[in-house]
Design a protein around this motif. Structure first.
Motif, PDB file in Angstrom:
ATOM      1  N   GLY A 112       0.762  -1.242   0.000  1.00 11.46           N
ATOM      2  CA  GLY A 112       0.000   0.000   0.000  1.00 11.46           C
ATOM      3  C   GLY A 112       0.791   1.289   0.000  1.00 11.46           C
ATOM      4  O   GLY A 112       0.219   2.373   0.123  1.00 11.46           O
ATOM      5  N   VAL A 113       2.132   1.222  -0.139  1.00  8.72           N
ATOM      6  CA  VAL A 113       2.930   2.447  -0.158  1.00  8.72           C
ATOM      7  C   VAL A 113       2.585   3.267  -1.394  1.00  8.72           C
ATOM      8  O   VAL A 113       2.689   2.783  -2.529  1.00  8.72           O
ATOM      9  CB  VAL A 113       4.442   2.135  -0.133  1.00  8.72           C
ATOM     10  N   GLU A 114       2.162   4.495  -1.193  1.00 11.11           N
ATOM     11  CA  GLU A 114       1.858   5.406  -2.300  1.00 11.11           C
ATOM     12  C   GLU A 114       2.763   6.630  -2.276  1.00 11.11           C
ATOM     13  O   GLU A 114       3.076   7.186  -3.330  1.00 11.11           O
ATOM     14  CB  GLU A 114       0.391   5.842  -2.245  1.00 11.11           C
ATOM     15  N   GLN A 115       3.159   7.064  -1.091  1.00 11.19           N
ATOM     16  CA  GLN A 115       4.041   8.223  -0.973  1.00 11.19           C
ATOM     17  C   GLN A 115       5.481   7.718  -0.967  1.00 11.19           C
ATOM     18  O   GLN A 115       6.049   7.405   0.080  1.00 11.19           O
ATOM     19  CB  GLN A 115       3.725   9.009   0.308  1.00 11.19           C
ATOM     20  N   GLY A 116       6.057   7.626  -2.151  1.00  7.19           N
ATOM     21  CA  GLY A 116       7.404   7.073  -2.233  1.00  7.19           C
ATOM     22  C   GLY A 116       8.123   7.481  -3.483  1.00  7.19           C
ATOM     23  O   GLY A 116       7.563   8.104  -4.394  1.00  7.19           O
ATOM     24  N   PHE A 117       9.402   7.116  -3.515  1.00  9.75           N
ATOM     25  CA  PHE A 117      10.258   7.369  -4.666  1.00  9.75           C
ATOM     26  C   PHE A 117      11.016   6.089  -4.990  1.00  9.75           C
ATOM     27  O   PHE A 117      11.447   5.363  -4.084  1.00  9.75           O
ATOM     28  CB  PHE A 117      11.268   8.491  -4.390  1.00  9.75           C
ATOM     29  N   ILE A 118      11.196   5.823  -6.273  1.00  6.41           N
ATOM     30  CA  ILE A 118      12.040   4.716  -6.715  1.00  6.41           C
ATOM     31  C   ILE A 118      13.017   5.255  -7.746  1.00  6.41           C
ATOM     32  O   ILE A 118      12.833   6.345  -8.294  1.00  6.41           O
ATOM     33  CB  ILE A 118      11.214   3.556  -7.297  1.00  6.41           C
ATOM     34  N   GLN A 119      14.061   4.490  -7.982  1.00 12.04           N
ATOM     35  CA  GLN A 119      15.059   4.873  -8.981  1.00 12.04           C
ATOM     36  C   GLN A 119      14.920   3.966 -10.189  1.00 12.04           C
ATOM     37  O   GLN A 119      14.709   2.759 -10.056  1.00 12.04           O
ATOM     38  CB  GLN A 119      16.473   4.769  -8.396  1.00 12.04           C
ATOM     39  N   GLU A 120      15.065   4.556 -11.359  1.00 13.92           N
ATOM     40  CA  GLU A 120      14.950   3.807 -12.597  1.00 13.92           C
ATOM     41  C   GLU A 120      16.274   3.826 -13.338  1.00 13.92           C
ATOM     42  O   GLU A 120      17.024   4.806 -13.281  1.00 13.92           O
ATOM     43  CB  GLU A 120      13.849   4.389 -13.489  1.00 13.92           C
ATOM     44  N   GLY A 121      16.559   2.739 -14.039  1.00 15.12           N
ATOM     45  CA  GLY A 121      17.776   2.689 -14.832  1.00 15.12           C
ATOM     46  C   GLY A 121      18.992   2.370 -13.983  1.00 15.12           C
ATOM     47  O   GLY A 121      18.905   1.980 -12.826  1.00 15.12           O
ATOM     48  N   GLU A 122      20.177   2.550 -14.565  1.00 13.72           N
ATOM     49  CA  GLU A 122      21.450   2.217 -13.937  1.00 13.72           C
ATOM     50  C   GLU A 122      21.951   3.386 -13.121  1.00 13.72           C
ATOM     51  O   GLU A 122      22.336   4.420 -13.653  1.00 13.72           O
ATOM     52  CB  GLU A 122      22.481   1.854 -15.017  1.00 13.72           C
TER      53      GLU A 122
END
Length: 309
Positions: free
Chosen positions: A283-293
């Motif tokens: 259920g995490v909605e307030q978040g950040f992820i990293q994409e790519g290398e």
């Protein structure tokens, strides 16, 4: 105009018997003694410049005004910034000079002032922030931390820091002892995050720019998917919408990892995706992820004293 709450005498008293961090070294930094962080009473920093590699709401298009301080009270074996965390690089500056640097970064249109690993210089930084705010510093102040912080020290920053950007590296004391020589890290960091949330309240934004609140980072380590899931779950179940969670895949193996072969590789795409998928599932909605290398040495800035001299 701020009413100065803290004085140089207050700072010197703290430096004479240093207990700023959980290591509780009790050294007299005024006399040049150094404890776990490796620093005396003089501020030492390695870079002060616009920085574009934080979360989007921190860096934006203009960049975050990051001041990278030398030394560290935690000392992880896999430290990505070991060039400065071990204190081998840095320029000594005064509180007055640090205040000038804050104002210069504001003049460069930085979105905020980003204090990177300042825990062992909190009293000096408080004095510099007081000076700078009395001279017109208006942009938000970010405190960028390993999470290994004493609550009593964080309280010195109450009213001066707008955004906290701590790590929660481990919720398992075995890992924190093995990789950071800090078996007490989980309970220390959890208490620190609670104090940070108390000070800032719920996240606030002006457009896409964060103006107040807490973003907790977790760096996924190779082979530690279950530990990462446990960390994300604890953060979400404890704070829900009160914080943002940032899941990082930028782990970069550093030289000398022979003693820890399990850490001598990058995190795989499958490992990182497994943690991100888990966060979404719970259920995490307030978040950040990293994409790519992102696990590249180029992700680490040049600690060349830019902006200090």
């Amino acid at each position: 105009m701020l009413e100065n709450q803290y004085t140089r005498r207050w700072m010197e008293d703290l430096m004479a018997d240093c207990r700023l961090c959980p290591r509780n070294c009790h050294v007299n930094r005024l006399q040049g003694e150094t404890g776990y962080c490796g620093q005396n009473a003089g501020i030492r920093a390695a870079r002060a410049a616009l920085h574009f590699w934080e979360e989007p709401c921190i860096s934006g298009e203009n960049g975050s005004g990051a001041v990278f301080f030398s030394g560290c009270a935690l000392g992880c074996v896999y430290c990505q910034n070991r060039q400065i965390s071990n204190g081998s690089v840095g320029e000594q500056i005064s509180e007055e000079r640090l205040a000038e640097i804050f104002l210069a970064l504001q003049d460069q249109k930085a979105l905020n002032i980003n204090l990177v690993t300042a825990g062992h210089f909190v009293p000096q930084t408080v004095l510099a922030l007081q000076i700078a705010k009395n001279q017109g510093l208006q942009i938000p102040v970010v405190y960028n931390s390993s999470g290994y912080e004493r609550v009593e020290t964080l309280r010195m920053l109450d009213g001066l820091v707008d955004i906290y950007l701590p790590d929660l590296k481990y919720v398992n004391s075995d890992c924190s002892e093995k990789y950071s020589a800090a078996p007490d890290y989980p309970q220390i960091a959890k208490a620190a995050i609670a104090e940070m949330v108390r000070q800032t309240g719920k996240p606030g934004f002006s457009g896409e720019q964060m103006t107040q609140g807490v973003i907790v980072r977790h760096l996924v380590l190779p082979g530690q998917v279950n530990a990462a899931r446990e960390t994300v779950r604890w953060l979400y179940e404890t704070y829900r919408e009160k914080i943002y969670i940032s899941i990082l895949n930028q782990y970069t193996p550093v030289p000398g990892m022979g003693k820890w072969p399990q850490l001598n590789r990058k995190v795989t795409t499958e490992e990182y995706d497994a943690v991100v998928d888990y966060a979404i599932d719970i259920g995490v909605e307030q978040g950040f992820i990293q994409e790519g290398e992102t696990a590249e040495e180029s992700f680490i800035p040049a600690f060349d004293l830019t902006g200090l001299i």
